[in-house]
Scaffold this motif. Structure first.
Motif, PDB file in Angstrom:
ATOM      1  N   ALA A  48       9.011  24.567  -6.282  1.00  0.00           N
ATOM      2  CA  ALA A  48       9.253  25.785  -5.517  1.00  0.00           C
ATOM      3  C   ALA A  48       7.994  26.541  -5.134  1.00  0.00           C
ATOM      4  O   ALA A  48       7.921  27.099  -4.038  1.00  0.00           O
ATOM      5  N   LEU A  49       7.003  26.590  -6.016  1.00  0.00           N
ATOM      6  CA  LEU A  49       5.859  27.475  -5.801  1.00  0.00           C
ATOM      7  C   LEU A  49       4.672  26.722  -5.208  1.00  0.00           C
ATOM      8  O   LEU A  49       4.421  25.567  -5.549  1.00  0.00           O
ATOM      9  N   PRO A  50       3.917  27.368  -4.312  1.00  0.00           N
ATOM     10  CA  PRO A  50       2.812  26.678  -3.619  1.00  0.00           C
ATOM     11  C   PRO A  50       1.800  26.039  -4.564  1.00  0.00           C
ATOM     12  O   PRO A  50       1.262  24.969  -4.250  1.00  0.00           O
ATOM     13  N   ALA A  51       1.539  26.661  -5.712  1.00  0.00           N
ATOM     14  CA  ALA A  51       0.540  26.128  -6.639  1.00  0.00           C
ATOM     15  C   ALA A  51       0.911  24.753  -7.167  1.00  0.00           C
ATOM     16  O   ALA A  51       0.045  24.005  -7.645  1.00  0.00           O
ATOM     17  N   ARG A  52       2.195  24.384  -7.070  1.00  0.00           N
ATOM     18  CA  ARG A  52       2.651  23.122  -7.646  1.00  0.00           C
ATOM     19  C   ARG A  52       3.114  22.112  -6.595  1.00  0.00           C
ATOM     20  O   ARG A  52       3.470  20.978  -6.947  1.00  0.00           O
ATOM     21  N   GLY A  53       3.136  22.523  -5.338  1.00  0.00           N
ATOM     22  CA  GLY A  53       3.757  21.677  -4.321  1.00  0.00           C
ATOM     23  C   GLY A  53       3.207  20.265  -4.233  1.00  0.00           C
ATOM     24  O   GLY A  53       3.948  19.312  -4.008  1.00  0.00           O
ATOM     25  N   ARG A  54       1.886  20.101  -4.432  1.00  0.00           N
ATOM     26  CA  ARG A  54       1.269  18.779  -4.232  1.00  0.00           C
ATOM     27  C   ARG A  54       1.457  17.851  -5.427  1.00  0.00           C
ATOM     28  O   ARG A  54       1.170  16.642  -5.323  1.00  0.00           O
ATOM     29  N   GLU A  55       1.942  18.370  -6.553  1.00  0.00           N
ATOM     30  CA  GLU A  55       2.129  17.499  -7.720  1.00  0.00           C
ATOM     31  C   GLU A  55       3.054  16.323  -7.418  1.00  0.00           C
ATOM     32  O   GLU A  55       2.820  15.192  -7.852  1.00  0.00           O
ATOM     33  N   THR A  56       4.104  16.594  -6.653  1.00  0.00           N
ATOM     34  CA  THR A  56       5.058  15.512  -6.367  1.00  0.00           C
ATOM     35  C   THR A  56       4.456  14.429  -5.490  1.00  0.00           C
ATOM     36  O   THR A  56       4.916  13.284  -5.514  1.00  0.00           O
ATOM     37  N   SER A  57       3.415  14.767  -4.720  1.00  0.00           N
ATOM     38  CA  SER A  57       2.773  13.731  -3.907  1.00  0.00           C
ATOM     39  C   SER A  57       2.115  12.683  -4.794  1.00  0.00           C
ATOM     40  O   SER A  57       2.051  11.495  -4.428  1.00  0.00           O
ATOM     41  N   LEU A  58       1.643  13.089  -5.974  1.00  0.00           N
ATOM     42  CA  LEU A  58       1.003  12.141  -6.885  1.00  0.00           C
ATOM     43  C   LEU A  58       2.039  11.310  -7.636  1.00  0.00           C
ATOM     44  O   LEU A  58       1.888  10.089  -7.758  1.00  0.00           O
ATOM     45  N   THR A  59       3.087  11.953  -8.155  1.00  0.00           N
ATOM     46  CA  THR A  59       4.127  11.177  -8.832  1.00  0.00           C
ATOM     47  C   THR A  59       4.824  10.233  -7.852  1.00  0.00           C
ATOM     48  O   THR A  59       5.191   9.108  -8.205  1.00  0.00           O
ATOM     49  N   ASP A  60       4.978  10.685  -6.619  1.00  0.00           N
ATOM     50  CA  ASP A  60       5.585   9.831  -5.590  1.00  0.00           C
ATOM     51  C   ASP A  60       4.763   8.564  -5.379  1.00  0.00           C
ATOM     52  O   ASP A  60       5.305   7.451  -5.296  1.00  0.00           O
ATOM     53  N   LEU A  61       3.427   8.706  -5.316  1.00  0.00           N
ATOM     54  CA  LEU A  61       2.552   7.537  -5.164  1.00  0.00           C
ATOM     55  C   LEU A  61       2.729   6.564  -6.318  1.00  0.00           C
ATOM     56  O   LEU A  61       2.804   5.347  -6.127  1.00  0.00           O
ATOM     57  N   ILE A  62       2.754   7.102  -7.526  1.00  0.00           N
ATOM     58  CA  ILE A  62       2.842   6.248  -8.715  1.00  0.00           C
ATOM     59  C   ILE A  62       4.136   5.446  -8.699  1.00  0.00           C
ATOM     60  O   ILE A  62       4.137   4.220  -8.895  1.00  0.00           O
ATOM     61  N   TYR A  63       5.247   6.122  -8.444  1.00  0.00           N
ATOM     62  CA  TYR A  63       6.530   5.412  -8.453  1.00  0.00           C
ATOM     63  C   TYR A  63       6.667   4.450  -7.282  1.00  0.00           C
ATOM     64  O   TYR A  63       7.370   3.440  -7.375  1.00  0.00           O
ATOM     65  N   ALA A  64       5.999   4.758  -6.181  1.00  0.00           N
ATOM     66  CA  ALA A  64       6.123   3.908  -4.992  1.00  0.00           C
ATOM     67  C   ALA A  64       5.239   2.674  -5.057  1.00  0.00           C
ATOM     68  O   ALA A  64       5.631   1.599  -4.580  1.00  0.00           O
ATOM     69  N   PHE A  65       4.038   2.783  -5.678  1.00  0.00           N
ATOM     70  CA  PHE A  65       3.049   1.717  -5.522  1.00  0.00           C
ATOM     71  C   PHE A  65       2.552   1.101  -6.834  1.00  0.00           C
ATOM     72  O   PHE A  65       1.931   0.037  -6.781  1.00  0.00           O
ATOM     73  N   HIS A  66       2.766   1.737  -7.972  1.00  0.00           N
ATOM     74  CA  HIS A  66       2.258   1.142  -9.217  1.00  0.00           C
ATOM     75  C   HIS A  66       3.107  -0.073  -9.607  1.00  0.00           C
ATOM     76  O   HIS A  66       4.344  -0.023  -9.540  1.00  0.00           O
ATOM     77  N   PRO A  67       2.471  -1.171 -10.037  1.00  0.00           N
ATOM     78  CA  PRO A  67       3.238  -2.384 -10.382  1.00  0.00           C
ATOM     79  C   PRO A  67       4.290  -2.154 -11.460  1.00  0.00           C
ATOM     80  O   PRO A  67       5.310  -2.861 -11.485  1.00  0.00           O
ATOM     81  N   ARG A  68       4.063  -1.203 -12.339  1.00  0.00           N
ATOM     82  CA  ARG A  68       5.019  -0.961 -13.413  1.00  0.00           C
ATOM     83  C   ARG A  68       6.386  -0.539 -12.880  1.00  0.00           C
ATOM     84  O   ARG A  68       7.413  -0.760 -13.517  1.00  0.00           O
ATOM     85  N   PHE A  69       6.406   0.089 -11.704  1.00  0.00           N
ATOM     86  CA  PHE A  69       7.648   0.636 -11.176  1.00  0.00           C
ATOM     87  C   PHE A  69       8.166  -0.136  -9.970  1.00  0.00           C
ATOM     88  O   PHE A  69       8.984   0.384  -9.205  1.00  0.00           O
ATOM     89  N   LEU A  70       7.706  -1.360  -9.832  1.00  0.00           N
ATOM     90  CA  LEU A  70       8.147  -2.207  -8.735  1.00  0.00           C
ATOM     91  C   LEU A  70       9.668  -2.371  -8.784  1.00  0.00           C
ATOM     92  O   LEU A  70      10.237  -2.758  -9.790  1.00  0.00           O
TER      93      LEU A  70
END
Length: 418
Positions: A186-208
Motif C-alpha cells: 500500500a505505501l510508496p516506501a514499500r512498493g518496489r519490494e514486490t518487483s524483487l520477489t516477483d523476479l525471484i519467483y519468475a526466474f529462479h530455478p528453484r521456483f521453476l
C-alpha cells in the motif's frame, strides 16, 4: 545457496495449507545496507520508528535463522536468491533495473545513463543496489551539468530508493496451497519490494513451474493481513495496508483456483499499532490463537463463501457474503471446530498494550504448539507456556524497530499438511 543446493532441493514440495504445519522451508532477508540508509530525517517516511543498530539487528536475525535451522527448517535468504536470479536471467536483470530507475523522477537522460551502467554490473553487486539503493553522490559517472535533476538534488538524496522493509518478507508474497501470491503493497516506501520477489519467483530455478495464486497491481493487499486458519479457510485483515477491494479480489481469485472455500474479511483499526491482522492475532496451534485482549470481543468478520460457478471464467463465480459476525465463532465455524482457544497477551491493559506494540502477538509457528517469539514479551510468552505452547525466544530489540515480529520476518514456502 549455490547451484548444487538448487539441484539437491529442486524436487522439494513447495506448499502451505496452514499457519502451524511443520515448517520445512522459509524465506528470510538478513538485514543489510538498506538499514544503514535510515536517518532521523527519513525513518518515518521509510516506516521505521527508530534508527536500528544494524550489526545488532544482524546478530538477532542470525539467531532467529539458527533457531529455525535447529528445528529442521531450510532457510533461504532473499539476497542470495536475488543475486542468483540476476546471474541466470538477463530478463530478470532488465526488469529489476526498469523497476528501480524511474525516468519520471530522474529525467530520461540520467535514467538512461544509469540503466546502461547497471546493465553491466555483476549480479551480486546489482542485487545489493536494488535492495540498498543509491545516492546521487554514488553515481558512477561524473557530474552532468546538462541534467537539471542532478543539479537540483543534494548528494545524499536517493537516485534509487532503499528498501529497509525487505526485512519483513511476509508482506510481499505469501503461499496458499502450492501457489504463490504476489501482493500489492500500500505505501510508496514499500512498493518496489514486490518487483524483487516477483523476479525471484519468475526466474529462479528453484521456483521453476510454480504457479501464481493472485496478482494485483491496483488493489492493495499485504501478506501480514493473510492468515491460513485451516486448509481452505483464509482470514484477511482490512485496515491500514489491505483494502476491501484487495480482500475481495483475493477471495475471488482463491475461489476460482479452488484454493479456498471460505474467506473471512476482518476489519482492523487503521493505525500504526495495528497495521496488519497478524499484529493482533496469530495462530499457535491448530485450534489456538494468541490475541491482543483489547480486540478479542470487538473483532468481527464478513464471511465470503464460494457458491455455484457460472461458466468457469475468471471472476465469474458467484460468492455469498454474510456478517459481520464476531470473529472467533465465525472462524471456528468455518474451520469446522467447536471453538478456538484464545490466549490473551498480558494480564492487565497496560502490559497487554505494551507487548502488543512490541509484537507479542506476532509469533511464527514452527509446528503445532511450537512458536518463535521475541524474548522481551515476558508476560505473553509466560501465558503461552501456561497454555501448553512451547516458546522459542529470540532477541528483537533492533529487529523490532520497524514494528514486526517473527511472523513478519518470515515467508513460509513449505509446511507439512496437518
Amino acid at each position: 545457496m549455490g547451484a548444487d543446493a538448487v539441484s539437491a532441493r529442486e524436487g522439494a514440495r513447495l506448499a502451505v495449507t496452514s499457519e502451524v504445519g511443520a515448517l520445512r522451508t522459509v524465506l528470510l532477508h538478513r538485514p543489510g545496507n538498506e538499514l544503514r540508509r535510515l536517518t532521523p530525517r527519513n525513518n518515518d517516511q521509510l516506516l521505521f520508528d527508530g534508527i536500528p543498530w544494524v550489526e545488532r539487528a544482524q546478530q538477532e536475525h542470525d539467531t532467529f535463522a539458527e533457531v529455525l535451522r535447529s528445528r529442521g527448517t531450510e532457510v533461504l535468504l532473499l539476497s542470495d536468491l536475488l543475486a542468483e536470479t540476476i546471474a541466470v536471467s538477463g530478463a530478470a536483470r532488465i526488469q529489476g533495473i526498469s523497476a528501480a530507475v524511474d525516468a519520471r523522477r530522474l529525467g530520461h537522460t540520467l535514467a538512461d545513463e544509469l540503466a546502461g551502467f547497471l546493465r553491466g554490473v555483476p549480479a551480486r553487486e546489482l542485487a545489493e543496489i536494488l535492495m540498498a539503493g543509491m545516492t546521487f553522490d554514488e553515481l558512477p559517472f561524473g557530474p552532468d551539468h546538462t541534467s537539471l535533476v542532478r543539479r537540483m538534488h543534494h548528494g545524499g538524496d536517493f537516485v534509487i530508493d532503499p528498501l529497509p522493509n525487505l526485512l519483513f518478507t511476509r508482506d510481499s508474497s505469501f503461499w496458499v496451497g502450492p501457489r504463490v501470491a504476489i501482493t500489492s503493497l500500500a505505501l510508496p516506501a514499500r512498493g518496489r519490494e514486490t518487483s524483487l520477489t516477483d523476479l525471484i519467483y519468475a526466474f529462479h530455478p528453484r521456483f521453476l513451474g510454480v504457479r501464481r495464486a493472485y496478482e494485483s497491481h491496483t488493489a492493495p493487499i499485504e501478506g501480514g493481513d493473510v492468515l491460513l486458519l485451516s486448509e481452505g479457510v483464509v482470514a484477511v485483515g482490512v485496515g491500514e495496508r489491505t483494502s476491501p477491494a484487495g480482500a475481495e479480489a483475493l477471495a475471488r481469485s482463491l475461489f476460482d483456483d479452488d484454493l479456498a472455500h471460505t474467506v473471512l474479511v476482518v476489519p482492523i483499526a487503521q493505525t500504526r499499532a495495528t497495521m496488519h491482522l497478524d499484529t493482533v492475532c496469530t495462530m499457535v496451534d491448530a485450534d489456538a490463537v494468541v490475541m491482543y485482549p483489547a480486540v478479542r470481543e470487538s473483532l468481527c468478520a464478513f464471511t465470503i463463501r464460494k457458491e455455484d460457478d457460472y461458466g468457469g471464467r475468471l471472476g465469474s463465480g458467484r460468492v455469498g457474503i454474510s456478517g459481520p459476525d464476531p470473529f472467533l465463532p465465525a472462524a471456528a465455524e468455518a474451520m469446522g471446530i467447536g471453538k478456538l482457544r484464545v490466549i490473551d497477551t498480558g494480564l492487565d491493559g497496560v502490559t497487554a498494550e505494551r507487548e502488543q506494540w512490541d509484537d507479542g502477538n506476532n509469533t511464527l509457528a514452527l509446528a503445532p504448539g511450537v512458536v518463535v517469539a521475541y524474548e522481551r514479551n515476558e508476560m505473553t510468552n509466560a501465558r503461552l507456556e501456561d497454555a501448553g505452547i512451547e516458546v522459542l525466544r529470540i532477541p528483537g530489540s533492533e529487529l523490532g524497530s520497524g514494528r514486526g515480529g517473527p511472523r513478519c520476518l518470515s515467508c513460509p514456502l513449505s509446511r507439512d499438511d496437518l
